[in-house]
Write a protein that holds these residues in place. Structure first.
Motif, short mmCIF file in Angstrom:
data_model
loop_
_atom_site.label_atom_id
_atom_site.label_comp_id
_atom_site.label_asym_id
_atom_site.label_seq_id
_atom_site.Cartn_x
_atom_site.Cartn_y
_atom_site.Cartn_z
N GLN A 186 -33.19 0.28 48.99
CA GLN A 186 -31.91 0.75 48.48
C GLN A 186 -32.20 2.43 48.83
N ASN A 187 -31.00 3.06 48.83
CA ASN A 187 -31.17 4.25 49.38
C ASN A 187 -31.40 5.42 48.41
N VAL A 188 -31.99 6.49 48.84
CA VAL A 188 -32.36 7.33 47.99
C VAL A 188 -32.21 9.03 48.34
N LEU A 189 -31.75 9.91 47.32
CA LEU A 189 -31.32 11.33 47.65
C LEU A 189 -32.25 11.97 47.17
N TYR A 190 -33.33 12.74 47.78
CA TYR A 190 -34.40 13.39 47.29
C TYR A 190 -33.98 15.03 47.67
N ILE A 191 -34.00 15.66 46.46
CA ILE A 191 -33.53 17.12 46.49
C ILE A 191 -34.90 17.95 46.37
N GLY A 204 -23.22 4.77 54.80
CA GLY A 204 -22.28 4.56 53.64
C GLY A 204 -22.71 3.66 52.84
N GLY A 205 -23.87 3.23 52.64
CA GLY A 205 -24.38 2.45 51.58
C GLY A 205 -24.49 3.07 50.34
N SER A 206 -24.60 2.23 49.09
CA SER A 206 -24.88 3.01 47.90
C SER A 206 -26.12 3.64 47.61
N VAL A 207 -26.16 4.47 46.99
CA VAL A 207 -27.36 5.25 46.56
C VAL A 207 -27.95 4.71 45.11
N LYS A 208 -29.20 4.39 44.96
CA LYS A 208 -29.67 3.74 43.64
C LYS A 208 -30.43 5.00 42.88
N ALA A 209 -30.99 6.09 43.74
CA ALA A 209 -31.87 6.90 42.92
C ALA A 209 -31.62 8.36 43.46
N VAL A 210 -31.65 9.20 42.53
CA VAL A 210 -31.65 10.68 42.99
C VAL A 210 -32.87 11.46 42.34
N MET A 211 -33.46 12.23 43.04
CA MET A 211 -34.62 12.66 42.58
C MET A 211 -34.54 14.45 42.85
N VAL A 212 -34.86 15.03 41.53
CA VAL A 212 -34.96 16.64 42.08
C VAL A 212 -36.44 17.22 41.85
N LEU A 270 -26.07 16.38 36.62
CA LEU A 270 -27.31 15.35 36.57
C LEU A 270 -26.83 14.02 35.85
N LYS A 271 -26.31 14.33 34.42
CA LYS A 271 -25.98 13.33 33.78
C LYS A 271 -24.52 12.62 34.10
N MET A 272 -23.71 13.30 34.81
CA MET A 272 -22.58 12.78 35.40
C MET A 272 -22.78 11.83 36.56
N ILE A 273 -23.87 12.22 37.66
CA ILE A 273 -24.08 11.46 38.68
C ILE A 273 -24.91 10.16 37.98
N ALA A 274 -25.78 10.20 37.21
CA ALA A 274 -26.38 9.24 36.54
C ALA A 274 -25.52 8.11 35.98
N LYS A 275 -24.48 8.41 35.16
CA LYS A 275 -23.41 7.48 34.50
C LYS A 275 -22.45 7.25 35.27
N ASP A 276 -21.77 8.20 36.15
CA ASP A 276 -20.57 7.80 37.17
C ASP A 276 -20.87 6.74 38.18
N TYR A 277 -22.16 7.20 38.73
CA TYR A 277 -22.41 6.23 40.07
C TYR A 277 -23.51 5.28 39.76
N ASN A 278 -24.04 5.34 38.34
CA ASN A 278 -24.92 4.15 37.77
C ASN A 278 -26.05 4.30 38.99
N VAL A 279 -26.93 5.54 38.88
CA VAL A 279 -28.00 5.48 39.68
C VAL A 279 -29.09 6.03 38.68
N ALA A 280 -30.35 5.94 39.10
CA ALA A 280 -31.54 6.48 37.97
C ALA A 280 -31.71 7.83 38.71
N VAL A 281 -31.98 8.93 37.87
CA VAL A 281 -32.19 10.24 38.12
C VAL A 281 -33.43 10.52 37.70
N LEU A 282 -34.43 11.32 38.60
CA LEU A 282 -35.87 11.22 38.41
C LEU A 282 -36.05 12.70 38.58
#
Length: 332
Positions: free
Chosen positions: A130-135, A197-205, A234-246
């Protein structure tokens, strides 16, 4: 509260809106809660037309009841659980990171917050594909360490490159850049931050406190507002796009000298789950051994503790050397 206006529903004309305003009927709530027959007489309106408008507005704006079973089924269909790749942490998180939620790792310097985040990103990208965005806000993301972790998992260079391509790193070093990054990701639906263009499943900050803490206290009155904006994004990203935020956070001490997550009481309500990382200061314990304590959770009993080794020793090996999960004495 919805104001009455022309075109809000069929039959609601300018003349009707003005007539209703003479009797202080200005919102949908005012209209549906009033006596239609009495209101029609006072406003010199057609009773039939008024009732028709009232029925349409009720259909458009009334919240329909939903059973608990339907809500639960919707939750099951929309929630995914992403394994962190760390057996001990997964046990505390009740199987892993849940999409739609914010999970926090809190700890002091050198407790392994960044290394654990990198390990989780690697596991999601390689094992779960799965794709991950790491900030990265403190420059702690090390590509060479990430590659070492991947090489320990597979010797196939194609698999290594595919996993690395699934992890997109953004470097920001102040709260304004962090907000801009989060808003841009949400505006483009996270797609531009993913590979192909695939979906992202996790966003980390890693970490929130590195850019927010310096804005709090003193004469900087806007710091709290900026922190709330970051939390909202962060909450909107987690809820609107159904991703896990760490996210990661620093620690402070309370009045009793006990460690607690930083950023104050307001931030404490933002993460759904919080884990406190500490060094395992025990005679004979390796320097890489860490304790993970569950301090906030809606699924598990709080103050459960797990031990794990940052050098990626197996859970079975750790269990043979140390005691594993233990319950903290909350009365101490």
């Amino acid at each position: 509260m919805v104001l009455l206006r022309e075109g809000l529903c069929p039959g609601l004309t300018v003349d009707m809106v003005k007539a209703l305003q003479t009797e202080d009927i200005r919102t949908v709530e005012d209209l549906v809660s009033s006596d239609s027959e009495e209101l029609a007489q006072k406003c010199s309106l057609s009773y039939k037309a008024l009732v028709a408008v009232r029925r349409v507005l009720l259909a458009q704006h009334t919240a329909f009841p939903v059973s608990g079973a339907d809500l639960y089924e919707e939750l099951l269909s929309s929630t995914s659980i992403l394994s962190t790749g760390n057996h001990s942490v997964d046990k505390l998180l009740d199987s892993g990171l849940y999409t739609g939620e914010i999970t926090e790792l809190a700890g002091g310097p050198g407790t392994g917050k960044t290394q654990l985040c990198v390990s989780v990103a690697m596991n999601i990208a390689h094992e779960l594909k799965q794709n991950v965005l790491y900030i990265d806000t403190n420059g702690g993301m090390c590509a060479s360490r990430l590659l070492q972790m991947l090489q320990a998992k597979t010797t196939n260079t194609v698999e290594q490159m595919n996993a690395l391509q699934r992890i997109r790193v953004f470097r920001v070093f102040d709260v304004f850049s962090l907000l801009c990054c989060l808003q841009n990701l949400r505006a483009c639906g996270l797609q531009k931050g993913s590979v192909g263009g695939g979906s992202v499943k996790a966003v980390m900050v890693d970490s929130v406190s590195a850019v927010v803490f310096c804005m709090l206290g003193g004469k900087q009155t806007e710091g709290m507002s900026l922190m709330i904006q970051v939390a909202t994004e962060l909450k909107m990203i987690a809820k609107d796009y159904n991703v896990a935020v760490l996210v990661t956070n620093h620690v402070t001490r309370d009045g009793n000298g006990q460690l607690k997550a930083g950023l104050g009481q307001t931030w404490s309500h933002i993460p759904r789950t919080r884990i406190l990382l500490q060094r395992a200061n025990r005679p004979g314990a390796p320097t890489s051994l860490r304790t993970a304590t569950l301090t906030k959770s809606s699924r598990q009993p709080c103050y459960l503790m797990e031990e794990f080794d940052l050098c990626e020793q197996s859970a079975e090996e750790l269990k043979s050397r140390f005691s594993g999960k233990r319950k903290l004495d909350t009365t101490a």
